[in-house]
Scaffold this motif. Structure first.
Motif, PDB file in Angstrom:
ATOM      1  N   VAL A 184       0.843  -1.207   0.062  1.00 57.89           N
ATOM      2  CA  VAL A 184       0.094  -0.050  -0.086  1.00 57.89           C
ATOM      3  C   VAL A 184       0.860   1.185   0.121  1.00 57.89           C
ATOM      4  O   VAL A 184       0.726   2.268  -0.931  1.00 57.89           O
ATOM      5  CB  VAL A 184      -0.986  -0.018   1.437  1.00 57.89           C
ATOM      6  N   THR A 185       1.670   1.384   0.971  1.00 56.45           N
ATOM      7  CA  THR A 185       2.654   2.275   1.125  1.00 56.45           C
ATOM      8  C   THR A 185       3.939   1.841   2.080  1.00 56.45           C
ATOM      9  O   THR A 185       3.584   1.696   3.055  1.00 56.45           O
ATOM     10  CB  THR A 185       1.858   3.474   1.835  1.00 56.45           C
ATOM     11  N   SER A 186       4.935   1.628   1.290  1.00 55.99           N
ATOM     12  CA  SER A 186       6.084   0.861   1.872  1.00 55.99           C
ATOM     13  C   SER A 186       6.427   1.320   3.100  1.00 55.99           C
ATOM     14  O   SER A 186       6.658   2.805   3.423  1.00 55.99           O
ATOM     15  CB  SER A 186       7.008   0.721   0.885  1.00 55.99           C
ATOM     16  N   PRO A 187       6.717   0.680   4.238  1.00 61.56           N
ATOM     17  CA  PRO A 187       6.755  -0.835   4.203  1.00 61.56           C
ATOM     18  C   PRO A 187       5.479  -1.458   4.680  1.00 61.56           C
ATOM     19  O   PRO A 187       5.255  -2.677   4.793  1.00 61.56           O
ATOM     20  CB  PRO A 187       7.848  -1.339   5.159  1.00 61.56           C
ATOM     21  N   LEU A 188       4.298  -0.647   4.568  1.00 60.36           N
ATOM     22  CA  LEU A 188       2.931  -1.100   4.792  1.00 60.36           C
ATOM     23  C   LEU A 188       2.521  -1.873   3.835  1.00 60.36           C
ATOM     24  O   LEU A 188       2.234  -1.150   3.012  1.00 60.36           O
ATOM     25  CB  LEU A 188       2.311  -0.272   5.663  1.00 60.36           C
ATOM     26  N   ARG A 189       1.845  -3.009   4.132  1.00 61.96           N
ATOM     27  CA  ARG A 189       1.070  -3.929   2.985  1.00 61.96           C
ATOM     28  C   ARG A 189      -0.448  -3.976   3.625  1.00 61.96           C
ATOM     29  O   ARG A 189      -0.585  -3.578   4.711  1.00 61.96           O
ATOM     30  CB  ARG A 189       1.759  -5.284   2.863  1.00 61.96           C
ATOM     31  N   ARG A 190      -1.138  -4.460   2.705  1.00 59.46           N
ATOM     32  CA  ARG A 190      -2.433  -4.375   2.916  1.00 59.46           C
ATOM     33  C   ARG A 190      -2.947  -5.127   4.424  1.00 59.46           C
ATOM     34  O   ARG A 190      -3.947  -4.372   5.079  1.00 59.46           O
ATOM     35  CB  ARG A 190      -3.387  -5.295   1.891  1.00 59.46           C
ATOM     36  N   TYR A 191      -2.207  -6.136   4.729  1.00 58.67           N
ATOM     37  CA  TYR A 191      -2.588  -6.826   6.100  1.00 58.67           C
ATOM     38  C   TYR A 191      -1.721  -6.023   7.132  1.00 58.67           C
ATOM     39  O   TYR A 191      -1.836  -6.622   8.344  1.00 58.67           O
ATOM     40  CB  TYR A 191      -2.553  -8.258   6.162  1.00 58.67           C
ATOM     41  N   ASP A 192      -0.910  -5.023   6.856  1.00 60.94           N
ATOM     42  CA  ASP A 192      -0.538  -4.058   8.115  1.00 60.94           C
ATOM     43  C   ASP A 192      -1.543  -2.951   8.369  1.00 60.94           C
ATOM     44  O   ASP A 192      -1.360  -2.383   9.293  1.00 60.94           O
ATOM     45  CB  ASP A 192       0.806  -3.584   7.517  1.00 60.94           C
ATOM     46  N   CYS A 193      -2.576  -2.945   7.518  1.00 55.14           N
ATOM     47  CA  CYS A 193      -3.586  -1.785   7.834  1.00 55.14           C
ATOM     48  C   CYS A 193      -4.917  -2.119   8.323  1.00 55.14           C
ATOM     49  O   CYS A 193      -5.142  -3.211   7.911  1.00 55.14           O
ATOM     50  CB  CYS A 193      -3.839  -0.750   6.427  1.00 55.14           C
ATOM     51  N   CYS A 194      -5.515  -1.390   9.011  1.00 53.40           N
ATOM     52  CA  CYS A 194      -6.661  -1.759   9.584  1.00 53.40           C
ATOM     53  C   CYS A 194      -8.038  -1.826   8.625  1.00 53.40           C
ATOM     54  O   CYS A 194      -7.784  -1.246   7.627  1.00 53.40           O
ATOM     55  CB  CYS A 194      -7.184  -1.245  10.710  1.00 53.40           C
ATOM     56  N   ILE A 195      -9.162  -2.540   9.215  1.00 56.98           N
ATOM     57  CA  ILE A 195     -10.136  -2.589   8.355  1.00 56.98           C
ATOM     58  C   ILE A 195     -10.845  -1.279   8.363  1.00 56.98           C
ATOM     59  O   ILE A 195     -10.860  -0.579   9.447  1.00 56.98           O
ATOM     60  CB  ILE A 195     -10.998  -3.929   8.727  1.00 56.98           C
ATOM     61  N   VAL A 196     -11.653  -0.787   7.415  1.00 60.67           N
ATOM     62  CA  VAL A 196     -12.427   0.208   7.208  1.00 60.67           C
ATOM     63  C   VAL A 196     -13.844  -0.355   7.296  1.00 60.67           C
ATOM     64  O   VAL A 196     -14.511  -0.941   6.539  1.00 60.67           O
ATOM     65  CB  VAL A 196     -12.285   1.315   6.129  1.00 60.67           C
ATOM     66  N   SER A 197     -14.711  -0.046   8.487  1.00 55.14           N
ATOM     67  CA  SER A 197     -16.117  -0.575   8.618  1.00 55.14           C
ATOM     68  C   SER A 197     -17.045   0.315   9.454  1.00 55.14           C
ATOM     69  O   SER A 197     -16.373   0.930  10.021  1.00 55.14           O
ATOM     70  CB  SER A 197     -15.863  -1.918   9.241  1.00 55.14           C
ATOM     71  N   ASP A 198     -18.361  -0.119   9.412  1.00 56.56           N
ATOM     72  CA  ASP A 198     -19.256   0.324  10.261  1.00 56.56           C
ATOM     73  C   ASP A 198     -18.676  -0.042  11.567  1.00 56.56           C
ATOM     74  O   ASP A 198     -18.220  -1.235  11.678  1.00 56.56           O
ATOM     75  CB  ASP A 198     -20.690  -0.255   9.935  1.00 56.56           C
ATOM     76  N   PHE A 199     -19.220   0.445  12.802  1.00 58.59           N
ATOM     77  CA  PHE A 199     -19.116   0.322  13.986  1.00 58.59           C
ATOM     78  C   PHE A 199     -20.115   0.830  14.935  1.00 58.59           C
ATOM     79  O   PHE A 199     -20.257   2.137  14.588  1.00 58.59           O
ATOM     80  CB  PHE A 199     -17.662   0.133  14.573  1.00 58.59           C
TER      81      PHE A 199
END
Lengths: 385, 134
Positions: free
Chosen positions: A203-218
């Motif tokens: 996504v934005t090095s060194p962070l990959r998709r599974y380094d980033c949290c979910i965007v969801s309702d809560f």
């Protein structure tokens, strides 16, 4: 407490969580009302008993005063009311503010609620653009960083400073996913390996998709009242033993030290107030917008030394489960929203977390929220009554 | 939506006008002498409001970087992936910018950089390049 005030001990007497999974498409207000209704009922109260309403903010359906709107929809008439924003730390901050109001006798029964419809009400692109408002619009935003990029800049510096690797960051997602596998309400439940994280899209090095949290309702809510009253209401109330905050900057370039966050201060203050120390904590619920966030927070809170976050996660959170963390899967695997770190901590301590209830019920916990660009930190120390 | 072209006041307007002329202006406090970026209304160390912009003449160094793999704004799509960088202008003074002109090697934190200027999101802005080994 060392405040010098004649304060009452505050406690959490009930929790509520909006159902995120079966009825998408609801408004932020719908989610807030559902969570609030459930928390009031869980505390064994009638809604008329609520004399204070403290809410977070909605990014998707901004209200100038969300607290009054929520009170209106619930048909209650509080004598104390406020909406606050401390970014992602809002959930923990609301609980602190409620404990303070109860402590000085300004309120007896505070309804704390924070909800947002971040997936139902927005595209991922529009959501990411909205939260970029926290960056410096004149000097940072034109270069095209996402919020995740600011955390990636911290992560890159962290790797260089401590010799950490992307695999070390990945351990956080892997550990939390193990809990998520047991939680029917978690977004991601499939087993996750370090290799899976390292092979997920950059996504934005060194962070990959599974380094980033979910965007969801809560939607999450708790009832904060005096510890004495809470014990009379429910058999399993959870006391708020300590709280603290630490704020170091708003924009990343203004941080005096990117490797040490405000969690060092918020944690020290909260632990001092509680009389407990990190090794006496059974479970943590740590703000996990990105994997790097968790490592730095755990270190600054005193659970391990600087640069030792990944080793700590591997041993204490992953392998031995001596101090489990983010037991619903966290924001990395379950759902967005810092208020759910609070509700999850309370439910685990009550032994009422459901399918993902820990075998050894925790009697103490540390809940930590982080807002902005690692800017705003709020720590809560909780203890079973 | 593209990034808005913002000038937050007279000091910022001067900063951008100097940038357009190829100068990176760093803000200096006339009371305590400390320097800060980005420029603003008062000194964050002594809170004095007597400041000036002076040409930056130091040695910038790479503090951190991140390759961004999708554009944050449509007008950045042609640049993807682009390298957002934190650059240390002098001890304790960071700015966010771009690292451009990179070869195949991953950048090294602490490496000397060379100041340059490029049009980014509708305005000439400071950017940085690796300094070739002597």
């Amino acid at each position: 407490m060392k405040t010098g005030l004649a304060v009452r001990q505050a406690a959490i007497a009930g929790t509520g969580e909006a159902d995120r999974t079966t009825t998408p498409g609801r408004t932020a207000l719908d989610l807030a009302v559902e969570a609030a209704r459930e928390a009031i009922a869980d505390a064994g109260l009638d809604r008329d008993a609520v004399d204070a309403v403290y809410t977070g903010y909605s990014l998707i359906e901004p209200e100038l005063d969300m607290a009054s709107r929520v009170a209106q929809e619930l048909g209650i008439h509080p004598t104390l009311s406020q909406m606050i924003s401390v970014g992602g730390a809002t959930g923990a901050a609301l609980v602190q503010q409620a404990a303070m109001a109860v402590g000085v006798g300004a309120a007896d029964t505070v309804l704390v609620v924070w909800a947002d419809n971040r997936s139902s009400g927005a595209t991922q692109g529009s959501y990411l653009s909205t939260i970029s408002d926290q960056l410096n619009v004149e000097y940072e935003v034109p270069y095209g960083p996402f919020v995740s990029t600011q955390y990636a800049l911290i992560a890159q510096r962290y790797q260089s400073t401590f010799g950490a690797t992307p695999a070390d960051l990945a351990e956080v997602s892997v550990a939390f996913r193990k809990h998520a596998a047991l939680n029917p309400k978690a977004r991601y439940r499939d087993p996750l390996t370090v290799e899976d994280v390292l092979e997920s899209p950059m996504v934005t090095s060194p962070l990959r998709r599974y380094d980033c949290c979910i965007v969801s309702d809560f939607g999450g809510a708790v009832i904060v009242t005096s510890a004495d009253r809470a014990r009379g209401l429910v058999p399993d109330s959870v006391e708020i033993l300590g709280y603290g905050q630490g704020h170091t900057h708003e924009h990343l370039t203004q941080s005096k030290d990117l490797m040490v966050s405000g969690a060092a201060t918020s944690g020290r203050v909260a632990f001092e107030m509680s009389g407990l120390r990190p090794h006496e904590i059974d479970m943590t619920q740590i703000y996990d917008c990105f994997t790097i966030t968790v490592l730095i927070e755990l270190e600054d809170l005193g659970f391990c030394g600087k640069g030792e976050g990944a080793d700590y996660i591997r041993e204490y959170v992953g392998r031995s489960q001596r101090r489990p963390s983010n037991t619903n899967g966290g924001m990395l695997s379950c759902a967005n929203g810092g208020i759910l770190h609070v509700t999850e901590a309370v439910r685990q301590m009550q032994g009422r977390a459901g399918a993902h209830q820990l075998v050894r019920r925790p009697s103490t916990s540390l809940v930590h929220g982080n807002g902005g660009m690692m800017s705003s930190h709020v720590s809560l120390v909780l203890g079973a009554a | 939506m593209n990034a808005p072209v913002v000038s937050s006041g007279a000091i910022a307007a001067e900063f951008w006008s100097r940038a357009a002329a190829g100068e990176l202006a760093i803000q200096e406090c006339l009371d305590c002498g400390r320097r800060q970026m980005p420029p603003r209304g008062s000194c964050r160390d002594c809170l004095g409001d007597r400041t000036r912009l002076s040409p930056y003449q130091g040695q910038p160094a790479l503090y951190s970087y991140s390759w961004v793999h999708r554009p944050a704004h449509p007008d950045l799509a042609k640049h993807v992936p682009y390298c957002v960088a934190l650059v240390e202008l002098e001890p304790g003074v960071l700015i966010e910018s771009w690292l451009i002109g990179l070869g195949d090697e991953e950048p090294r934190l602490g490496a000397d950089l060379t100041l340059d200027f490029a049009e980014v999101s509708g305005r000439v802005r400071p950017v940085f390049r690796p300094t070739p080994a002597a």
